[in-house]
Design a protein around this motif. Sequence first.
Motif, mmCIF file in Angstrom:
data_model
loop_
_atom_site.group_PDB
_atom_site.id
_atom_site.type_symbol
_atom_site.label_atom_id
_atom_site.label_comp_id
_atom_site.label_asym_id
_atom_site.label_seq_id
_atom_site.Cartn_x
_atom_site.Cartn_y
_atom_site.Cartn_z
ATOM 1 N N VAL A 6 39.972 29.513 5.560
ATOM 2 C CA VAL A 6 38.492 30.270 5.020
ATOM 3 C C VAL A 6 37.539 29.085 4.029
ATOM 4 O O VAL A 6 38.087 28.306 3.331
ATOM 5 N N VAL A 7 36.797 27.978 4.389
ATOM 6 C CA VAL A 7 36.824 26.940 3.686
ATOM 7 C C VAL A 7 35.076 27.408 3.183
ATOM 8 O O VAL A 7 34.434 28.305 3.148
ATOM 9 N N THR A 8 35.647 26.748 1.554
ATOM 10 C CA THR A 8 34.448 28.015 0.178
ATOM 11 C C THR A 8 33.846 27.074 -0.403
ATOM 12 O O THR A 8 33.182 27.505 -1.194
ATOM 13 N N SER A 9 33.965 25.547 -0.390
ATOM 14 C CA SER A 9 33.278 24.686 -0.834
ATOM 15 C C SER A 9 33.894 23.313 -0.484
ATOM 16 O O SER A 9 34.769 23.029 0.107
ATOM 17 N N VAL A 10 32.653 22.313 -0.476
ATOM 18 C CA VAL A 10 32.890 21.299 0.030
ATOM 19 C C VAL A 10 32.106 19.953 -0.999
ATOM 20 O O VAL A 10 30.604 20.177 -1.675
ATOM 21 N N GLN A 11 32.977 19.368 -1.667
ATOM 22 C CA GLN A 11 31.801 18.158 -2.487
ATOM 23 C C GLN A 11 31.923 16.949 -1.941
ATOM 24 O O GLN A 11 33.833 16.829 -1.906
ATOM 25 N N HIS A 12 31.150 16.595 -2.308
ATOM 26 C CA HIS A 12 31.525 14.918 -1.542
ATOM 27 C C HIS A 12 31.437 13.770 -3.319
ATOM 28 O O HIS A 12 30.536 14.128 -3.937
ATOM 29 N N ARG A 13 32.400 13.011 -3.272
ATOM 30 C CA ARG A 13 32.191 12.585 -4.773
ATOM 31 C C ARG A 13 32.185 10.988 -4.081
ATOM 32 O O ARG A 13 32.149 10.720 -3.158
ATOM 33 N N THR A 14 32.279 10.063 -5.102
ATOM 34 C CA THR A 14 31.663 8.944 -5.151
ATOM 35 C C THR A 14 32.800 7.808 -4.321
ATOM 36 O O THR A 14 33.740 8.657 -4.507
ATOM 37 N N GLY A 15 32.632 6.868 -3.977
ATOM 38 C CA GLY A 15 34.081 6.304 -3.416
ATOM 39 C C GLY A 15 34.642 6.703 -2.106
ATOM 40 O O GLY A 15 35.517 6.731 -1.454
ATOM 41 N N SER A 16 33.426 7.689 -1.122
ATOM 42 C CA SER A 16 33.527 8.379 0.449
ATOM 43 C C SER A 16 35.704 9.186 -0.030
ATOM 44 O O SER A 16 36.014 9.102 0.750
ATOM 45 N N ARG A 17 34.880 9.606 -1.113
ATOM 46 C CA ARG A 17 35.907 10.924 -1.505
ATOM 47 C C ARG A 17 35.719 11.954 -1.311
ATOM 48 O O ARG A 17 33.875 12.486 -1.123
ATOM 49 N N LEU A 18 36.058 13.388 -0.616
ATOM 50 C CA LEU A 18 35.458 14.358 -0.365
ATOM 51 C C LEU A 18 36.721 15.429 -0.521
ATOM 52 O O LEU A 18 37.862 15.247 -0.646
ATOM 53 N N ILE A 19 36.516 16.450 -1.290
ATOM 54 C CA ILE A 19 36.902 16.975 -1.613
ATOM 55 C C ILE A 19 36.640 18.904 -0.592
ATOM 56 O O ILE A 19 35.493 18.692 -0.570
ATOM 57 N N VAL A 20 37.645 19.400 -0.058
ATOM 58 C CA VAL A 20 37.461 20.574 0.629
ATOM 59 C C VAL A 20 38.348 22.035 -0.047
ATOM 60 O O VAL A 20 39.271 20.923 0.122
ATOM 61 N N ALA A 21 37.973 22.725 -0.409
ATOM 62 C CA ALA A 21 38.881 23.569 -0.730
ATOM 63 C C ALA A 21 38.636 24.546 -0.198
ATOM 64 O O ALA A 21 37.700 24.935 0.930
ATOM 65 N N THR A 22 39.905 25.482 0.006
ATOM 66 C CA THR A 22 39.710 26.495 1.163
ATOM 67 C C THR A 22 40.670 27.623 1.000
ATOM 68 O O THR A 22 41.284 27.416 -0.253
ATOM 69 N N VAL A 23 40.790 29.202 1.466
ATOM 70 C CA VAL A 23 41.674 30.112 1.301
ATOM 71 C C VAL A 23 42.743 30.070 2.918
ATOM 72 O O VAL A 23 41.586 29.673 3.773
ATOM 73 N N VAL A 24 44.036 30.874 2.045
ATOM 74 C CA VAL A 24 43.916 30.754 4.029
ATOM 75 C C VAL A 24 45.054 31.913 3.372
ATOM 76 O O VAL A 24 45.527 31.914 2.195
ATOM 77 N N ARG A 25 45.954 32.619 4.383
ATOM 78 C CA ARG A 25 46.316 33.794 4.090
ATOM 79 C C ARG A 25 47.504 33.823 4.935
ATOM 80 O O ARG A 25 48.205 32.930 5.696
ATOM 81 N N GLY A 26 48.885 34.641 4.491
ATOM 82 C CA GLY A 26 50.149 33.798 5.013
ATOM 83 C C GLY A 26 50.739 33.872 4.473
ATOM 84 O O GLY A 26 52.334 34.256 4.194
ATOM 85 N N GLY A 27 50.307 34.175 2.617
ATOM 86 C CA GLY A 27 51.126 33.403 1.553
ATOM 87 C C GLY A 27 51.629 31.973 1.543
ATOM 88 O O GLY A 27 50.997 30.605 2.189
ATOM 89 N N PHE A 28 52.009 32.094 0.453
ATOM 90 C CA PHE A 28 52.558 30.405 -0.281
ATOM 91 C C PHE A 28 53.267 29.421 0.341
ATOM 92 O O PHE A 28 53.822 28.443 1.151
ATOM 93 N N ASN A 29 55.259 30.238 0.736
ATOM 94 C CA ASN A 29 55.574 29.660 1.998
ATOM 95 C C ASN A 29 55.439 29.252 2.439
ATOM 96 O O ASN A 29 55.547 27.758 3.744
ATOM 97 N N SER A 30 54.606 30.109 3.821
ATOM 98 C CA SER A 30 53.918 29.634 5.127
ATOM 99 C C SER A 30 53.026 28.552 5.327
ATOM 100 O O SER A 30 53.111 27.778 5.905
ATOM 101 N N ALA A 31 52.118 28.327 4.067
ATOM 102 C CA ALA A 31 50.941 27.148 4.188
ATOM 103 C C ALA A 31 51.881 26.226 3.468
ATOM 104 O O ALA A 31 51.557 25.054 4.111
ATOM 105 N N LEU A 32 52.968 26.338 3.256
ATOM 106 C CA LEU A 32 53.464 25.057 2.488
ATOM 107 C C LEU A 32 54.418 24.772 4.091
ATOM 108 O O LEU A 32 54.548 23.112 4.055
ATOM 109 N N THR A 33 54.594 25.317 4.124
ATOM 110 C CA THR A 33 55.589 24.604 5.930
ATOM 111 C C THR A 33 54.772 24.432 6.435
ATOM 112 O O THR A 33 55.105 23.149 7.472
ATOM 113 N N PHE A 34 53.447 24.756 7.242
ATOM 114 C CA PHE A 34 52.226 24.545 7.599
ATOM 115 C C PHE A 34 52.151 22.972 7.423
ATOM 116 O O PHE A 34 51.949 21.661 8.277
ATOM 117 N N LEU A 35 52.100 22.217 6.393
ATOM 118 C CA LEU A 35 51.586 21.032 5.227
ATOM 119 C C LEU A 35 52.600 20.475 6.108
ATOM 120 O O LEU A 35 52.595 19.317 6.433
#
Length: 167
Positions: A82-111
């Motif tokens: 679930v994308v909760t925020s998006v920020q555009h920064r200088t230098g073509s930088r982009l920050i996308v904050a999300t919340v995922v469910r299923g636990g820390f280990n599952s998200a880490l394995t995915f990445l």
Amino acid sequence: MKSLLPAAASAGVLLSLAAVTGCSATTKHAEPERQTRYAAVQGEDPSAAKAADTAPRGCATAASLPLPKDFPATLPVPDDAVVTSVQHRTGSRLIVATVVRGGFNSALTFLHKQLPKAGYTLKEGEVEEDDAESNFSSATVNGRWTLQKMPDCEGGVYLTYLTSTVS
């Protein structure tokens, strides 16, 4: 702490993070000054800005905000993010904050599995009990992801992507 890097490399990671984000390592979890809801920034229907509202205890309660058009199309994002925020920064930088469910280990394995499959190289990362981070790169994108367990949302994890285009 199970560090994947020697102390000298860890210091380099923190300096790299500060250079990429424009923030100090001590404020990595603080709310950015210019953080705004993506839908509101883009001039869309104001009700769309409420799509990523959260319950009082921190769990996302509604539909995700859309990923911005300049988010790298090849960068894997968990299906339930679930994308909760998006920020555009200088230098073509982009920050996308999300919340995922299923636990820390599952998200880490995915990445750890999906980013390399999509052509991204992971480097300079570390994993601790409740948080993890790693830099990543491809031929066209440099970035960093961070994971942090959500204390008030069972199975919830903050997953944040910081990306910039390779010049």
